[in-house]
Design a protein around this motif. Structure first.
Motif, PDB file in Angstrom:
ATOM      1  N   UNK A 175       0.641  -1.323   0.045  1.00 51.43           N
ATOM      2  CA  UNK A 175      -0.105  -0.072   0.243  1.00 51.43           C
ATOM      3  C   UNK A 175       0.836   1.336  -0.204  1.00 51.43           C
ATOM      4  N   UNK A 176       1.854   0.871   0.785  1.00 51.36           N
ATOM      5  CA  UNK A 176       2.918   2.295   0.861  1.00 51.36           C
ATOM      6  C   UNK A 176       4.321   1.887   0.279  1.00 51.36           C
ATOM      7  N   UNK A 177       5.042   2.548  -0.086  1.00 48.51           N
ATOM      8  CA  UNK A 177       6.431   2.309  -0.633  1.00 48.51           C
ATOM      9  C   UNK A 177       7.350   1.606   0.467  1.00 48.51           C
ATOM     10  N   UNK A 178       7.828   0.366   0.240  1.00 51.27           N
ATOM     11  CA  UNK A 178       8.386  -0.402   1.234  1.00 51.27           C
ATOM     12  C   UNK A 178       9.832  -0.064   1.413  1.00 51.27           C
ATOM     13  N   UNK A 179      10.504  -0.057   2.527  1.00 52.07           N
ATOM     14  CA  UNK A 179      11.922  -0.173   2.811  1.00 52.07           C
ATOM     15  C   UNK A 179      12.449  -1.338   3.358  1.00 52.07           C
ATOM     16  N   UNK A 180      13.798  -1.353   3.683  1.00 55.10           N
ATOM     17  CA  UNK A 180      14.208  -2.519   4.423  1.00 55.10           C
ATOM     18  C   UNK A 180      13.962  -2.644   5.644  1.00 55.10           C
ATOM     19  N   UNK A 181      13.773  -1.312   6.416  1.00 53.86           N
ATOM     20  CA  UNK A 181      13.467  -1.578   7.865  1.00 53.86           C
ATOM     21  C   UNK A 181      11.983  -2.239   8.020  1.00 53.86           C
ATOM     22  N   UNK A 182      11.180  -1.876   7.118  1.00 54.99           N
ATOM     23  CA  UNK A 182       9.550  -2.232   7.357  1.00 54.99           C
ATOM     24  C   UNK A 182       9.500  -3.903   7.064  1.00 54.99           C
ATOM     25  N   UNK A 183      10.478  -4.177   6.314  1.00 49.42           N
ATOM     26  CA  UNK A 183      10.400  -5.778   5.792  1.00 49.42           C
ATOM     27  C   UNK A 183      11.256  -6.419   6.820  1.00 49.42           C
ATOM     28  N   UNK A 184      12.035  -6.130   7.426  1.00 49.21           N
ATOM     29  CA  UNK A 184      13.052  -6.610   8.506  1.00 49.21           C
ATOM     30  C   UNK A 184      12.150  -6.780   9.563  1.00 49.21           C
ATOM     31  N   UNK A 185      11.150  -5.872  10.055  1.00 45.85           N
ATOM     32  CA  UNK A 185      10.132  -6.125  11.128  1.00 45.85           C
ATOM     33  C   UNK A 185       9.210  -7.131  10.637  1.00 45.85           C
ATOM     34  N   UNK A 186       8.809  -7.053   9.517  1.00 49.75           N
ATOM     35  CA  UNK A 186       8.041  -8.237   9.233  1.00 49.75           C
ATOM     36  C   UNK A 186       8.703  -9.474   9.640  1.00 49.75           C
ATOM     37  N   UNK A 187       9.813  -9.480   8.888  1.00 47.06           N
ATOM     38  CA  UNK A 187      10.509 -10.823   8.896  1.00 47.06           C
ATOM     39  C   UNK A 187      10.851 -11.375  10.483  1.00 47.06           C
ATOM     40  N   UNK A 188      11.104 -10.211  11.353  1.00 46.73           N
ATOM     41  CA  UNK A 188      11.432 -10.805  12.743  1.00 46.73           C
ATOM     42  C   UNK A 188      10.104 -11.377  13.372  1.00 46.73           C
TER      43      UNK A 188
END
Length: 326
Positions: A175-188
């Motif tokens: 929905x919004x432009x993703x960055x590595x920080x957001x994806x790393x939180x989801x991965x965690x």
């Protein structure tokens, strides 16, 4: 004498257009699109009006598909650059720890990456089919396979027949432009809520606007990596490095596995977003061309119907004039 002749011919014309003859003409024409009570202008007018409305609808759809193609093209340029840059994150891990999809483990977690929107060809169906194939391949006695679903489209397909196997589902990821920080939180969050021996990430790797490759990236748990290393399996160039500092090999492998999963997932999300936009461009381009072809056929049908209507009216006028003069 002239008045008497005109009255005679008028009576003859009245007999020609009597109610019985009108009903007979209606029967000869065949069934009308609507009744005379609903539309006093007659079926001939309705047929051209229906075609004209259909042409207007097709033109509007063509405008929408052309606009969607232009929007996807503008977004693709920005996402493609980020995708190419993200490939440098997970490739060193492949060289260091390897990528062995054939490793036999007991607990498999299949992370399926898809889109939240449709109208992008078959990229979501391809990911779901590959995920189901992996599920069947890794199923068996004393084995456990779970799904982690990213995207609304894959979730909708898995809910139909594999609802119990879904462990985590995440929607509105793009929905919004993703960055590595957001994806790393989801991965965690995924790593904290699932138990795994192998994470198998399914996504579509972007090649060009008209080509994408279904890809599976495998991330093994630290325990499996140590077990395979002790068994003499080749997992990469990790054994060629010396470990310095107070951390043990298990702790280093744990950190590497978490970092590898977040980097691979970040690249997979961007690759799939690129493939989605490219597939949407192709789909909207095909839709625009199909709308143009349909518009050409409808225009030809409209012209033929209009010409036939004019010809019929001319024949009726000439027949009436002939009846008056005859």
């Amino acid at each position: 004498m002239a008045m008497i002749t005109l009255r005679r011919q008028g009576g003859r014309l009245a007999s020609l257009i009597s109610p019985s003859s009108v009903n007979g003409a209606a029967l000869l024409r065949g069934p009308s699109l609507v009744s005379e009570e609903l539309d006093p202008k007659g079926a001939r007018f309705v047929s051209t009006q229906v075609v004209r409305n259909r042409m207007k609808s097709v033109k509007n759809i063509q405008k929408i598909t052309k606009a969607m193609k232009m929007v996807a093209a503008s977004k693709l340029r920005a996402v493609q650059q980020r995708t190419e840059n993200s490939r440098g994150l997970w490739q060193p891990f492949t060289a260091l720890l390897g990528d062995n999809p054939s490793t036999d483990v007991k607990k498999n977690v299949i992370v399926t990456i898809s889109s939240d929107k449709g109208l992008c060809g078959g990229i979501n169906s391809t990911s779901v089919k590959m995920s189901k194939a992996l599920y069947k391949l890794n199923s068996g006695p004393e084995k456990e396979v779970k799904y982690v679903v990213l995207g609304e489209k894959a979730k909708a397909q898995f809910v139909r027949d594999s609802k119990k196997a879904i462990e985590i589902s995440i929607t509105e990821l793009q929905k919004y432009p993703l960055n590595y920080t957001q994806v790393s939180v989801l991965a965690d969050d995924i790593l904290k809520n699932v138990e795994y021996d192998a994470l198998r990430i399914v996504f579509n790797k972007f090649q060009s606007v008209v080509q994408f490759i279904p890809t599976v990236a495998t991330v093994l748990s630290p325990e499996v990596v140590e077990r395979e290393a002790e068994a003499g399996g080749k997992l990469g160039d990790l054994d060629s490095y010396e470990i310095e500092g107070g951390e043990t090999k298990g702790e280093i492998l744990q950190n590497l596995a978490e970092f590898q999963f977040s980097c691979t997932m970040f690249n997979g999300v961007l690759e799939n977003a690129c493939s989605e936009l490219g597939a949407r461009m192709s789909a909207m381009d095909s839709s625009s061309r199909n709308a143009g072809d349909m518009l050409d056929r409808l225009t030809l049908t409209y012209n033929r119907t209009r010409q036939a209507s004019i010809t019929t009216e001319l024949i009726e006028i000439i027949s009436g004039a002939s009846a008056l003069t005859g």
